[in-house]
Design a protein around this motif. Structure first.
Motif, PDB file in Angstrom:
ATOM      1  N   ARG A 101      -5.846   3.026   7.920  1.00 39.01           N
ATOM      2  CA  ARG A 101      -5.662   3.075   6.383  1.00 39.01           C
ATOM      3  C   ARG A 101      -4.650   4.435   6.261  1.00 39.01           C
ATOM      4  O   ARG A 101      -4.598   5.284   6.913  1.00 39.01           O
ATOM      5  CB  ARG A 101      -6.778   3.386   5.756  1.00 39.01           C
ATOM      6  CG  ARG A 101      -7.393   2.237   5.259  1.00 39.01           C
ATOM      7  CD  ARG A 101      -8.627   2.732   3.984  1.00 39.01           C
ATOM      8  NE  ARG A 101      -9.110   1.287   3.455  1.00 39.01           N
ATOM      9  CZ  ARG A 101      -8.547   0.765   2.730  1.00 39.01           C
ATOM     10  NH1 ARG A 101      -7.300   0.901   2.060  1.00 39.01           N
ATOM     11  NH2 ARG A 101      -9.239  -0.473   1.778  1.00 39.01           N
ATOM     12  N   ASP A 204      -3.200  -4.083  -1.028  1.00 42.00           N
ATOM     13  CA  ASP A 204      -4.150  -4.013  -1.669  1.00 42.00           C
ATOM     14  C   ASP A 204      -4.260  -5.155  -2.889  1.00 42.00           C
ATOM     15  O   ASP A 204      -3.500  -6.058  -2.737  1.00 42.00           O
ATOM     16  CB  ASP A 204      -4.316  -2.823  -2.416  1.00 42.00           C
ATOM     17  CG  ASP A 204      -3.359  -2.514  -3.398  1.00 42.00           C
ATOM     18  OD1 ASP A 204      -2.379  -3.096  -3.808  1.00 42.00           O
ATOM     19  OD2 ASP A 204      -2.971  -1.162  -3.791  1.00 42.00           O
ATOM     20  N   VAL A 210      -1.513  -0.646   1.807  1.00 40.24           N
ATOM     21  CA  VAL A 210      -2.292   0.577   1.851  1.00 40.24           C
ATOM     22  C   VAL A 210      -2.797   0.769   3.210  1.00 40.24           C
ATOM     23  O   VAL A 210      -3.739   1.833   3.625  1.00 40.24           O
ATOM     24  CB  VAL A 210      -3.789   0.165   1.097  1.00 40.24           C
ATOM     25  CG1 VAL A 210      -3.352   0.239  -0.422  1.00 40.24           C
ATOM     26  CG2 VAL A 210      -4.392  -1.127   1.307  1.00 40.24           C
ATOM     27  N   GLY A 247      -7.398  -7.501  -0.637  1.00 40.54           N
ATOM     28  CA  GLY A 247      -5.896  -7.278  -1.082  1.00 40.54           C
ATOM     29  C   GLY A 247      -5.267  -8.926  -1.300  1.00 40.54           C
ATOM     30  O   GLY A 247      -5.914  -9.877  -1.161  1.00 40.54           O
TER      31      GLY A 247
END
Length: 270
Positions: A101, A204, A210, A247
Motif C-alpha cells: 500500500r 481504489d 493506492v 476498487g
C-alpha cells in the motif's frame, strides 16, 4: 501536519537495523527540538506505542502496536482476500509476489506469497521502504497517478536513491508514459544487482492508484520473454486484485491489460 501525526511519524524511524533509539538520535532523525521530541515520545509511551528498554532507557516499539497489527490482520478482509489471490498467482508463476500500500510515497508491505521449487530465490524484507522511483512498484504507481502526484514525487528527495543524482524530470515522465501505455512497470538489476521485478497498480473505488502488486525474481531466471510471461500473468490477475481491495479498474487501463494479455511481445521501457 497535526500534533498527533507528528508524534506518530516518529515511529517511522524504527527499523530492524535501528530497533532502539534514544532521545538524541530521535532529535537528529526527526529534525525537531529536544522539548518537542521528548513530549511526543512521552505521549507515545503513555499510549503504549513505545516503551523504554529497562537497561538503556532507549525507546523501542510498544505492545499497543502488536495488538493493533493483530486486530487489523483479523478484522480487515482485504488482507485475506488479497492474500488468497497472490497465493494463487505465486503458485502459477513460481516466484515471489507481494502487495504494497502507498502511504505518501512510502511503499508499505501488505502481504506476500512465495511458492517455487527453484534453488535460487529473491530475499525479501517486509520492513524495507525502498525509494519509489527506484522500484517497479513505485513507477507503476506513479505512471497511473495524476500529474501533480508525479510532480510532488520528483520534488521529494526521499523518492530516489540518494546514491544517485536527482532524477531528470523529463526522462522520468517519458518512462512513466511508456509504463502507462504498457500497463506494467519492470526493473532489471536497478535496486539490487541480480533482482528483477514486474509490477502493476491497484486502484481504489475512484480509479486512483493506492497500492501495487509485483512479482520479484532472480535476473538470471530469464530475459525479456520470461519477464513478459510474468507480466501477462500479473495483468490477468490485476482486476481481481483491485476488486478485492474495494476498487475499480479504469476502463482505459482494463483495455490496455486485456490487449497486453493477448500480446506475445511487449515493447521495452526506458
Amino acid at each position: 501536519m497535526s500534533t498527533i501525526a507528528r508524534a506518530l511519524a516518529l515511529l517511522d524511524h524504527f527499523s530492524p537495523d535501528h530497533p532502539r533509539l534514544g532521545l538524541t538520535e530521535m532529535m537528529r532523525l526527526s529534525g525537531r527540538d529536544k522539548a518537542t521530541v521528548h513530549r511526543h515520545l512521552t505521549a507515545l509511551v503513555q499510549a503504549g506505542y513505545l516503551e523504554q528498554a529497562p537497561d538503556t532507557r532507549a525507546y523501542r516499539l510498544g505492545p499497543a502496536l502488536t495488538r493493533l497489527a493483530d486486530m487489523r490482520r483479523h478484522t480487515v478482509p482485504e488482507i485475506e482476500m488479497v492474500g488468497a489471490l497472490i497465493d494463487d498467482l505465486s503458485r502459477v508463476v513460481g516466484e515471489l509476489v507481494h502487495v504494497n500500500r502507498l502511504h505518501g510515497f512510502d511503499l508499505i508491505h501488505l502481504c506476500h506469497a512465495e511458492h517455487h521449487n527453484h534453488p535460487v530465490r529473491v530475499s525479501f524484507d517486509a520492513t524495507e521502504r525502498p525509494p519509489v522511483l527506484a522500484t517497479a512498484s513505485g513507477r507503476a504507481f506513479l505512471a497511473f497517478s495524476a500529474p501533480e502526484v508525479v510532480a510532488a514525487a520528483l520534488a521529494d528527495p526521499g523518492t530516489w536513491d540518494r546514491k544517485d543524482a536527482a532524477p531528470d524530470g523529463v526522462a522520468v515522465c517519458e518512462t512513466l508514459a511508456t509504463i502507462a501505455a504498457h500497463g506494467f512497470a519492470y526493473n532489471r538489476d536497478t535496486l539490487r544487482l541480480g533482482v528483477s521485478s514486474v509490477a502493476i497498480p491497484v486502484f481504489d473505488a475512484d480509479g486512483t492508484p493506492v497500492a501495487t502488486c509485483s512479482i520479484a525474481y532472480p535476473t538470471g531466471r530469464g530475459g525479456a520473454d520470461f519477464r513478459d510471461r510474468l507480466a501477462r500473468h500479473l495483468m490477468a490477475f490485476a482486476p481481481k486484485m483491485t476488486v478485492a481491495m474495494g476498487g475499480v479498474v479504469p476502463a482505459r487501463v482494463q483495455k490496455i491489460w486485456a490487449a497486453q494479455g493477448n500480446s506475445t511481445k511487449m515493447a521495452d521501457q526506458a
